[in-house]
Design a protein around this motif. Structure first.
Motif, short mmCIF file in Angstrom:
data_model
loop_
_atom_site.label_atom_id
_atom_site.label_comp_id
_atom_site.label_asym_id
_atom_site.label_seq_id
_atom_site.Cartn_x
_atom_site.Cartn_y
_atom_site.Cartn_z
N SER A 192 0.83 -1.20 0.00
CA SER A 192 0.00 0.00 0.00
C SER A 192 0.86 1.25 0.00
O SER A 192 1.81 1.37 0.79
CB SER A 192 -0.90 0.01 1.24
OG SER A 192 -1.53 1.26 1.38
N ARG B 179 -2.55 3.59 2.66
CA ARG B 179 -3.24 3.18 3.88
C ARG B 179 -2.29 2.86 5.02
O ARG B 179 -2.49 3.31 6.17
CB ARG B 179 -4.14 1.97 3.60
CG ARG B 179 -4.97 1.53 4.81
CD ARG B 179 -5.97 0.45 4.44
NE ARG B 179 -6.72 0.02 5.61
CZ ARG B 179 -6.37 -0.98 6.40
NH1 ARG B 179 -5.25 -1.66 6.15
NH2 ARG B 179 -7.09 -1.31 7.45
N GLU C 31 -7.65 0.82 0.16
CA GLU C 31 -6.85 1.19 -1.01
C GLU C 31 -6.49 -0.05 -1.80
O GLU C 31 -6.01 -1.03 -1.23
CB GLU C 31 -5.56 1.89 -0.55
CG GLU C 31 -4.61 2.18 -1.69
CD GLU C 31 -3.22 2.55 -1.17
OE1 GLU C 31 -2.49 3.23 -1.89
OE2 GLU C 31 -2.89 2.14 -0.06
N PRO D 81 -4.27 -2.49 -3.69
CA PRO D 81 -2.81 -2.61 -3.64
C PRO D 81 -2.19 -2.31 -5.00
O PRO D 81 -2.55 -2.93 -6.00
CB PRO D 81 -2.57 -4.07 -3.24
CG PRO D 81 -3.84 -4.77 -3.61
CD PRO D 81 -4.94 -3.78 -3.48
#
Length: 421
Positions: free
Chosen positions: A83, A86, A203, A205
């Protein structure tokens, strides 16, 4: 392919809720401008520090905000656990929460020295880093939907809504000398931000590729575009208000008003700032941003000059209302312009760069204002020194106003046509 209206509306509401909660926490718990700000200033002044020393000390505490481009580059180019956003947000909110808890438990002397500085630096850094991540997510999700202005409005409506309650609470805590309780409440709210980051932010990836020199050069090159540099100058001029860090001392020491009254004016300011945020959120997709800029900056110059008129409780409340409406519009204008010129690929870096210019302008203004106030006060009095700083702030805002036509040409392609009736 555009999302269906119902799906888009759900996503917009979800984003508004997330950004609103994160900024609510930030508005209430940021050490230099939240729950602990007034009690801290009061303790330092009553401990023997001059208004100028307090202003310079807090300017140094705010330095993590001026380093936001560094955070932006790292957040843009160094993903963690698949990420780019996040995980960084979770880490930053955890740092802010832990730093606030350290503040609440700290036995550091309330004096403008190294021990207090180090204690204040941790949560300030955590919130500044979290702000970079939050803004990057806002731009990446808001630009495709054309709602950066709406999201900025939601964020700052929440931040000012938090300040409404903060003003009353800190006024009472300051009168009672309960600085540690303000730190504790700040820690609790910071922990709420951590919960939001863990449970609500999601979010997809991205591909995990190591940052290449070309990517770093691309990020820095995007920040060197003429339009971005002109926007940076605009933000610097708007942020340079050397009187702001002296306002508390001016009201409570020079004019002899109470801490409780000052806290009430903070709440009144925040309440009308919420009104301005909501109005901006409605106007942003409907009115050309250059038209908004002329109204916002012209009224900001007048509102700044009105500070000289304050001489009693009534005039202080009136000027608080007027300045809340004018300054909040000008502030959101800064953020919206910055969001519109950011390439989404480097959203964290470029937006952080522009906001670092603005935050650096705040810190520079506080340091210069504190130095000038201490230098001028012996000859023209503290009240006269404050008035000189107010005139300087009005002048720099007026200069920023002259840049609006050039910015309009720079960003004409990004202006949103008015929504048809």
């Amino acid at each position: 392919m555009k999302p269906a209206p119902a799906t888009r509306n759900r996503e917009v509401r979800r984003l508004i809720a997330i950004f609103g909660m994160l900024y609510f926490v930030q508005g209430a718990s940021e050490p230099t401008d939240g729950l602990v700000s007034q009690p801290l200033r009061s303790s330092l002044l009553h401990g023997g520090a001059t208004p100028g020393e307090v202003a310079r000390f807090l300017a140094l505490v705010a330095l993590p905000w001026a380093l936001k481009p560094v955070y932006g580059i790292v957040v843009d180019l160094v993903p963690i656990a698949g990420s780019r956003r996040r995980t960084w947000l979770i880490l930053s909110t955890a740092l802010a929460s832990g730093g606030a808890i350290w503040l609440a438990m700290s036995e550091a002397t309330i004096a403008p020295g190294l021990p207090l500085y180090l204690v204040l630096l941790v949560p300030t850094f955590g919130i500044a880093l979290g702000d970079v991540v939050t803004d990057a997510v806002m731009i990446e999700t808001g630009q495709p939907l054309g709602i950066t202005g709406v999201l900025q409005s939601a964020q700052w409506t929440s931040a000012y809504a938090a300040t409404i309650g903060v003003g009353w609470i800190v006024g009472w805590l300051t009168e009672a000398g309960r600085v540690s309780d303000a730190f504790l409440l700040s820690a609790i709210l910071s922990a709420l931000g951590l919960v939001v980051a863990i449970t609500m932010v999601r979010e997809p990836p991205p591909p995990i590729d190591p940052p290449e020199p070309a990517s770093i050069r691309g990020a820095l090159g995007a920040g060197a575009r003429p339009a971005v540099l002109r926007a940076a100058l605009f933000l610097l001029l708007l942020a340079f208000n050397p009187f702001a860090a002296l306002e508390y001392a001016h009201i409570t020491v020079d004019l002899g008003m109470s801490d409780a009254h000052y806290g009430q004016t903070v709440s009144v300011f925040a309440a009308f700032a919420v009104v301005a945020c909501l109005a901006y959120g409605w106007l942003a997709p409907r009115v050309r941003i250059d038209h908004i800029a002329h109204v916002a900056l012209g009224s900001s110059v007048l509102a700044t000059l009105a500070l000289i008129w304050i001489d009693d409780v009534t005039s202080d409340f009136v000027v608080s209302i007027v300045s809340a409406l004018a300054w909040t519009f000008a502030f959101l204008l800064q953020l919206d312009l910055a969001a519109r010129v950011c390439p989404p690929r480097y959203a964290g870096t470029i937006f952080a760069l522009l906001m670092a210019v603005s935050n650096g302008g705040d810190s520079l203004a506080a340091y210069v204002g504190g130095t000038m106030h201490d230098a001028l006060s012996p000859s023209i009095g503290a009240d006269g020194a404050y008035d000189v700083l107010v005139l300087m702030g009005a002048a720099t805002t007026a200069v920023a106003w002259t840049l609006v036509p050039r910015l309009s040409r720079d960003h004409a392609a990004s202006f949103v046509d008015p929504v048809p009736e």
